[in-house]
Design a protein around this motif. Structure first.
Motif, short mmCIF file in Angstrom:
data_model
loop_
_atom_site.label_atom_id
_atom_site.label_comp_id
_atom_site.label_asym_id
_atom_site.label_seq_id
_atom_site.Cartn_x
_atom_site.Cartn_y
_atom_site.Cartn_z
N CYS A 158 38.59 52.61 42.36
CA CYS A 158 37.50 53.16 43.18
C CYS A 158 37.12 52.24 44.33
O CYS A 158 36.47 52.66 45.29
N LYS A 159 37.49 50.96 44.19
CA LYS A 159 37.22 49.95 45.22
C LYS A 159 35.73 49.83 45.55
O LYS A 159 35.33 49.79 46.72
N ILE A 160 34.92 49.80 44.49
CA ILE A 160 33.47 49.64 44.69
C ILE A 160 32.96 48.39 43.98
O ILE A 160 31.76 48.18 43.89
N GLY A 161 33.90 47.57 43.49
CA GLY A 161 33.51 46.32 42.84
C GLY A 161 33.26 46.50 41.35
O GLY A 161 33.48 47.57 40.79
N GLN A 162 32.76 45.44 40.73
CA GLN A 162 32.49 45.49 39.29
C GLN A 162 31.25 46.31 38.97
O GLN A 162 30.34 46.43 39.78
N TRP A 163 31.22 46.85 37.77
CA TRP A 163 30.05 47.55 37.28
C TRP A 163 29.05 46.51 36.76
O TRP A 163 29.40 45.61 36.02
N ILE A 164 27.81 46.65 37.17
CA ILE A 164 26.75 45.73 36.78
C ILE A 164 25.87 46.41 35.73
O ILE A 164 25.27 47.45 35.99
N ASP A 165 25.81 45.81 34.54
CA ASP A 165 25.12 46.44 33.42
C ASP A 165 24.00 45.58 32.85
O ASP A 165 23.89 44.38 33.16
N LEU A 166 23.20 46.20 32.01
CA LEU A 166 22.08 45.55 31.34
C LEU A 166 22.11 45.94 29.87
O LEU A 166 22.21 47.11 29.52
N LEU A 168 38.68 45.11 35.05
CA LEU A 168 39.77 46.09 35.01
C LEU A 168 39.30 47.52 35.20
O LEU A 168 40.04 48.38 35.67
N PHE A 169 38.03 47.78 34.84
CA PHE A 169 37.53 49.14 34.78
C PHE A 169 37.32 49.76 36.15
O PHE A 169 36.59 49.23 36.99
N LYS A 170 37.97 50.90 36.40
CA LYS A 170 37.82 51.70 37.63
C LYS A 170 37.96 50.88 38.91
O LYS A 170 37.24 51.11 39.89
N GLN A 171 38.87 49.95 38.91
CA GLN A 171 39.08 49.15 40.11
C GLN A 171 39.69 49.96 41.25
O GLN A 171 39.57 49.59 42.42
N PRO A 228 40.77 50.12 26.44
CA PRO A 228 41.54 48.94 26.04
C PRO A 228 41.90 48.05 27.22
O PRO A 228 42.02 48.51 28.35
N GLY A 229 42.03 46.76 26.92
CA GLY A 229 42.41 45.79 27.93
C GLY A 229 41.35 44.73 28.13
O GLY A 229 40.16 45.00 28.02
N GLY A 230 41.79 43.51 28.40
CA GLY A 230 40.85 42.42 28.68
C GLY A 230 39.93 42.11 27.52
O GLY A 230 40.33 42.06 26.36
N ILE A 231 38.64 41.93 27.82
CA ILE A 231 37.67 41.52 26.81
C ILE A 231 37.43 42.60 25.75
O ILE A 231 37.00 42.29 24.63
N ALA A 232 37.71 43.86 26.08
CA ALA A 232 37.55 44.93 25.09
C ALA A 232 38.48 44.70 23.90
O ALA A 232 38.12 44.99 22.75
N ASP A 233 39.66 44.16 24.16
CA ASP A 233 40.61 43.87 23.09
C ASP A 233 40.11 42.74 22.19
O ASP A 233 40.41 42.72 21.00
N GLU A 234 39.36 41.82 22.76
CA GLU A 234 38.80 40.72 21.96
C GLU A 234 37.78 41.25 20.95
O GLU A 234 37.71 40.78 19.82
N VAL A 235 37.00 42.24 21.37
CA VAL A 235 36.04 42.86 20.46
C VAL A 235 36.79 43.62 19.36
O VAL A 235 36.41 43.57 18.18
#
Length: 487
Positions: free
Chosen positions: A252-260, A247-250, A154-161
């Motif tokens: 960890c300090k490795i930046g955003q997750w890049i998906d396809l 918001l997800f796993k921030q 939950p949070g951010g754009i996930a809530d919009e879905v």
């Protein structure tokens, strides 16, 4: 008193010895690959008591015999639905390209599912575009919406879905949601469970974590698919969990997750629906008949739909080793170019051998993985494979602009594999995964452009620099390699 103590000591010793023999026997009859068997034996003898605990909790049984056998029966019954599709013209693939033919034959013979043609798909690489498109399709749904995700946070754009799904459900759309118990633990602790159920959305907590059940099935066997089905006509599939990357796993300090992700319309949605219906029946005991792809005419227009595709579904109860065999088949089909993206690189020895062999055959092989990883163990275990890969001429690119989470393989810019499976033991042997094989040069070209984009944001690993790394790093790499069956 001493004799009694001596007697009990012998009882404990004999019991422990029988336990070791029993576990070793099970390792041998499992017919695992030699390196995996050797690793398990090493763990058992190097750290005896802890090793036995690891074996029982993380090696067997996978799902439990009852559920595994049940899923096998469900899968076979649902395949009967495929026969009904034969009434549609231009549905099944009659021919494939040279590079894709071996893989499509493998899947047809092993899964009982032929590849289907006349599909239309779109490659989505931007999470904002994925969510925007998904919300639009949810709002336009007429009959049903089905989803399965490993992680819904939950949070951010996930809530919009979530809001869009609730809105559709209130309009009378039949909404079903399967979420993994471990991956979506934050969702199940949130208000959204109550709010969604109140809106008549059916929610299933897949592979529910239960301490008592740890002795009957592996606690780390997870529902790892990421799939959306809308009106039996549209499907989304790929590597993206339902999370907000900002918001997800921030921590960890490795930046955003890049998906396809890919959005697909066409007959392949029926095949994906069969996989979903199996998962639903396994968790609920209730059968939902896979719906046929609906077209205005039985003869689907080739002008609008052209791509030939194949679904590859894996997990306990599904076709054994199908993901592993599919990857090997695709790699051995390569003649010119092979590009692999994966966030977690802990492959089997067979896959390493196939990749290296491809490079020795003159194939231009590239592997793109994240420079920084959210898993400390995987990061070091992955590095234990670098030396062998680099010696064979494989190019290893370390992605520097976040955590590259895309799972894809492109062979000769013609055959594409996109889905949820990582190149690790967990995806190969354990989790519920789904991959789509795409035999289409136009899509291959688009995926190639995306791979080039990833490479532009990556650093090529220099073999000379790599082989000069310190000795202590080699020790750490090999140490974590010992735990590869768990990664």
């Amino acid at each position: 008193m001493n004799n009694c103590h001596h007697f009990y000591s012998w009882i404990v010793f004999i019991g422990y010895l029988l336990l070791i023999v029993n576990v070793n026997f099970k390792i041998f009859i499992k017919k695992k690959t030699n390196p995996v068997s050797n690793i398990w034996i090493f763990i058992l003898y190097f750290i005896p008591l802890f090793g036995i605990m690891i074996w029982f909790f993380f090696s067997e049984p996978y799902l439990g015999k009852r559920k595994t056998n049940l899923l096998k029966k469900i899968w076979k019954k649902n395949l009967v639905q495929i026969k009904k599709i034969k009434y549609y013209k231009n549905f099944f693939s009659k021919k494939n390209s040279r590079v894709a033919l071996p893989l499509f034959k493998l899947c047809k013979n092993r899964q009982g599912i032929s590849g289907v043609t006349n599909n239309k798909l779109e490659l989505l690489k931007n999470y904002k575009k994925v969510i925007k498109s998904l919300i639009k399709d949810i709002s336009l749904a007429k009959k049903n919406i089905e989803m399965v995700f490993y992680i819904w946070q939950p949070g951010g754009i996930a809530d919009e879905v979530a809001k869009a799904l609730i809105s559709s459900s209130k309009k009378g759309i039949n909404c079903r949601l399967i979420l993994d118990s471990a991956g979506s633990i934050k969702f199940f602790k949130s208000k959204w469970v109550y709010v969604m159920k109140k809106a008549n959305i059916k929610i299933v907590e897949a592979l529910k974590i239960n301490v008592l059940k740890t002795f009957f099935r592996r606690i780390d066997s997870r529902q790892h698919r990421k799939v959306v089905l809308i009106d039996n006509n549209i499907s989304y599939i790929g590597s993206m969990n339902l999370v907000d990357p900002n918001l997800f796993k921030q921590y960890c300090k490795i930046g955003q997750w890049i998906d396809l992700m890919i959005r697909v319309e066409g007959p392949i949605v029926t095949t994906i629906g069969i996989v979903y219906s199996c998962d639903w029946e396994l968790e609920t005991g209730k059968k939902i008949l896979p719906k046929l792809f609906i077209s205005k005419n039985k003869e689907i227009s080739k002008k609008n739909y052209s791509t030939s595709m194949q679904v590859i579904a894996s997990g306990p109860g599904y076709t054994k080793q199908i993901i592993h065999q599919s990857l090997l088949t695709a790699i051995y089909s390569a003649k010119n170019q092979l590009t692999i993206t994966t966030p977690y690189l802990v492959p089997s020895s067979d896959l390493v051998h196939a990749i290296c062999t491809a490079s020795y055959r003159g194939v231009n092989v590239s592997i793109i993985i994240p420079k920084n990883n959210d898993s400390f163990m995987v990061k070091w275990a992955s590095r234990s494979f670098f030396s062998e890969l680099l010696k064979s001429g494989v190019k290893i690119y370390l992605f520097e602009k976040g955590l590259l989470h895309s799972k894809s393989i492109l062979v000769d810019k013609q055959l594409s594999l996109v889905g949820t499976a990582n190149l690790d033991m967990r995806s190969l042997w354990l989790n519920f995964e789904i991959t789509i094989a795409i035999d289409d040069k136009k899509f291959g070209k688009k995926l190639s452009y995306l791979h080039d984009e990833y490479i532009s944001k990556s650093k090529l690993l220099d073999p000379k620099y790599w082989f000069l790394r310190s000795y202590w790093k080699k020790i750490i790499e090999n140490f974590f390699y010992l735990f590869s069956p768990l990664l």
